[in-house]
Design a protein around this motif. Sequence first.
Motif, mmCIF file in Angstrom:
data_model
loop_
_atom_site.group_PDB
_atom_site.id
_atom_site.type_symbol
_atom_site.label_atom_id
_atom_site.label_comp_id
_atom_site.label_asym_id
_atom_site.label_seq_id
_atom_site.Cartn_x
_atom_site.Cartn_y
_atom_site.Cartn_z
ATOM 1 N N LEU A 137 0.855 -1.258 0.260
ATOM 2 C CA LEU A 137 0.112 -0.103 -0.013
ATOM 3 C C LEU A 137 0.897 1.218 0.084
ATOM 4 C CD1 LEU A 137 -3.102 0.487 -0.160
ATOM 5 C CD2 LEU A 137 -3.116 0.434 2.504
ATOM 6 N N PRO A 138 1.833 1.138 0.689
ATOM 7 C CA PRO A 138 2.793 2.474 0.612
ATOM 8 C C PRO A 138 3.232 2.746 -0.533
ATOM 9 C CG PRO A 138 3.317 1.332 2.659
ATOM 10 C CD PRO A 138 2.638 0.332 1.835
ATOM 11 N N THR A 139 3.627 1.856 -1.375
ATOM 12 C CA THR A 139 4.265 1.898 -2.678
ATOM 13 C C THR A 139 3.134 2.563 -3.732
ATOM 14 O OG1 THR A 139 5.812 0.149 -2.653
ATOM 15 C CG2 THR A 139 5.066 0.689 -4.852
ATOM 16 N N LEU A 140 1.981 2.144 -3.496
ATOM 17 C CA LEU A 140 0.729 2.421 -4.339
ATOM 18 C C LEU A 140 0.444 3.740 -4.006
ATOM 19 C CD1 LEU A 140 -1.330 1.787 -6.609
ATOM 20 C CD2 LEU A 140 -2.878 0.984 -4.726
ATOM 21 N N MET A 141 0.556 4.400 -2.890
ATOM 22 C CA MET A 141 0.356 5.794 -2.297
ATOM 23 C C MET A 141 1.242 6.537 -2.828
ATOM 24 S SD MET A 141 -1.446 7.903 -0.391
ATOM 25 C CE MET A 141 -1.481 9.077 0.920
ATOM 26 N N GLY A 142 2.782 6.026 -2.778
ATOM 27 C CA GLY A 142 3.850 7.024 -3.403
ATOM 28 C C GLY A 142 3.485 7.247 -4.889
ATOM 29 N N MET A 143 3.152 6.178 -5.652
ATOM 30 C CA MET A 143 2.881 6.446 -7.189
ATOM 31 C C MET A 143 1.627 7.336 -7.508
ATOM 32 S SD MET A 143 3.399 2.554 -8.882
ATOM 33 C CE MET A 143 2.208 1.846 -7.795
ATOM 34 N N ALA A 144 0.655 7.325 -6.390
ATOM 35 C CA ALA A 144 -0.656 8.075 -6.585
ATOM 36 C C ALA A 144 -0.092 9.577 -6.372
ATOM 37 C CB ALA A 144 -1.630 7.769 -5.874
ATOM 38 N N CYS A 145 0.793 9.828 -5.653
ATOM 39 C CA CYS A 145 1.116 11.069 -5.180
ATOM 40 C C CYS A 145 1.936 11.681 -6.330
ATOM 41 C CB CYS A 145 1.974 11.345 -3.731
ATOM 42 S SG CYS A 145 0.778 11.103 -2.272
ATOM 43 N N LEU A 146 2.930 10.986 -6.881
ATOM 44 C CA LEU A 146 3.803 11.008 -7.970
ATOM 45 C C LEU A 146 3.044 11.639 -8.981
ATOM 46 C CD1 LEU A 146 6.496 11.844 -8.828
ATOM 47 C CD2 LEU A 146 6.549 9.050 -9.400
ATOM 48 N N GLU A 152 1.400 19.492 -11.773
ATOM 49 C CA GLU A 152 1.751 20.678 -11.296
ATOM 50 C C GLU A 152 3.292 21.336 -11.679
ATOM 51 O OE1 GLU A 152 -0.631 22.201 -9.779
ATOM 52 O OE2 GLU A 152 -1.872 20.477 -10.113
ATOM 53 N N ILE A 153 4.161 20.293 -11.567
ATOM 54 C CA ILE A 153 5.444 20.511 -12.005
ATOM 55 C C ILE A 153 5.494 20.812 -13.612
ATOM 56 C CG2 ILE A 153 7.771 19.438 -12.716
ATOM 57 C CD1 ILE A 153 7.284 17.510 -10.117
ATOM 58 N N TYR A 154 4.815 20.221 -14.537
ATOM 59 C CA TYR A 154 5.011 20.754 -15.746
ATOM 60 C C TYR A 154 4.298 22.231 -15.909
ATOM 61 C CZ TYR A 154 2.612 21.275 -20.415
ATOM 62 O OH TYR A 154 2.567 21.586 -21.853
ATOM 63 N N ARG A 155 3.173 22.645 -15.154
ATOM 64 C CA ARG A 155 2.723 23.996 -15.152
ATOM 65 C C ARG A 155 3.592 24.829 -14.504
ATOM 66 N NH1 ARG A 155 -1.817 20.586 -14.022
ATOM 67 N NH2 ARG A 155 -3.402 20.664 -15.760
ATOM 68 N N TRP A 156 4.247 24.521 -13.571
ATOM 69 C CA TRP A 156 5.348 25.539 -12.875
ATOM 70 C C TRP A 156 6.578 25.853 -13.901
ATOM 71 C CZ3 TRP A 156 10.278 23.274 -11.309
ATOM 72 C CH2 TRP A 156 11.311 24.254 -10.869
ATOM 73 N N LEU A 165 4.802 25.089 -8.031
ATOM 74 C CA LEU A 165 5.743 24.417 -7.605
ATOM 75 C C LEU A 165 5.552 23.942 -6.167
ATOM 76 C CD1 LEU A 165 8.804 23.433 -7.659
ATOM 77 C CD2 LEU A 165 9.571 25.682 -7.072
ATOM 78 N N ALA A 166 5.009 24.877 -5.331
ATOM 79 C CA ALA A 166 4.639 24.646 -3.998
ATOM 80 C C ALA A 166 3.824 23.324 -3.677
ATOM 81 C CB ALA A 166 4.173 26.074 -3.187
ATOM 82 N N THR A 167 2.735 23.319 -4.677
ATOM 83 C CA THR A 167 1.647 22.285 -4.800
ATOM 84 C C THR A 167 2.449 20.871 -5.241
ATOM 85 O OG1 THR A 167 -0.066 23.851 -5.517
ATOM 86 C CG2 THR A 167 -0.469 21.353 -5.804
ATOM 87 N N ALA A 168 3.120 21.039 -6.057
ATOM 88 C CA ALA A 168 3.997 19.800 -6.352
ATOM 89 C C ALA A 168 4.867 19.181 -5.190
ATOM 90 C CB ALA A 168 4.763 20.030 -7.772
ATOM 91 N N LEU A 169 5.488 20.067 -4.878
ATOM 92 C CA LEU A 169 6.512 19.816 -3.583
ATOM 93 C C LEU A 169 5.767 19.321 -2.380
ATOM 94 C CD1 LEU A 169 9.306 22.627 -3.862
ATOM 95 C CD2 LEU A 169 9.317 20.200 -4.404
ATOM 96 N N ALA A 192 12.068 14.227 -14.625
ATOM 97 C CA ALA A 192 12.628 14.766 -15.833
ATOM 98 C C ALA A 192 11.810 14.841 -17.096
ATOM 99 C CB ALA A 192 14.202 13.958 -15.736
ATOM 100 N N PRO A 193 11.339 13.726 -17.460
ATOM 101 C CA PRO A 193 10.891 13.643 -18.897
ATOM 102 C C PRO A 193 9.645 14.927 -18.846
ATOM 103 C CG PRO A 193 11.061 11.595 -18.347
ATOM 104 C CD PRO A 193 11.484 12.490 -16.878
#
Length: 204
Positions: A137-146, A152-156, A165-169, A192-193
């Motif tokens: 479950l932690p892995t799935l949570m990490g993937m969902a957050c990523l 948000e990173i794209y829009r920043w 950027l603040a939202t993404a972080l 990076a991509p």
Amino acid sequence: MIQKSDKLLLYALFIGFVFHGTVCFFTFAKTYDAYVHIFFADHYARSWFEPWDNRWYTGFNVTSYPPLVHQLIALLSFVFGLKYAFVFLATVIMQLFIIGAYRFSKLWTTPHVAGYAAIFACFSSSVVEVLHLFGQLPTLMGMACLLNALPEIYRWVRYGKYYRLATALSIMGVGVTSHHVTTIFGVVFFVAPVMGLAVMDCVL
């Protein structure tokens, strides 16, 4: 008016809720790691601020594993009990993952195609393996957050909006407190991509 792509997302969320919410009842007890995470959750339910647990391996520090998912299960256990809290949280996290898959896919294709990507995400073999075979479950949570942080990173990068950027972080911070390894690899293979895509869209 609800767009067709949004309808597909709603279908995906419904499918994910019914499919994973039902199947998880029958699979979590047979998974590789579910009871390990339930054990950690039980520790937090017993003693929230005590970092040491004596019941396993002659004692160890429970903060050696990122605590967020375990703490959420612990909180939910007061309502559902530990086992059903795991199943309930797994269903919620799966919904976040589907939304993240939809938002991430929209960066690369049309909203309509992203809607289908969200539906396919419900049945992704890797996701089914992570949840129903390994109980990670932690892995799935990490993937969902990523996945939800990437737009948000794209829009920043593309629009220079620092609140993005603040939202993404912030979202990635939640992911790190769930499963730090997912975020580490995600920076290389996903962030990076996406940043490169934003730069190319600015130029073109």
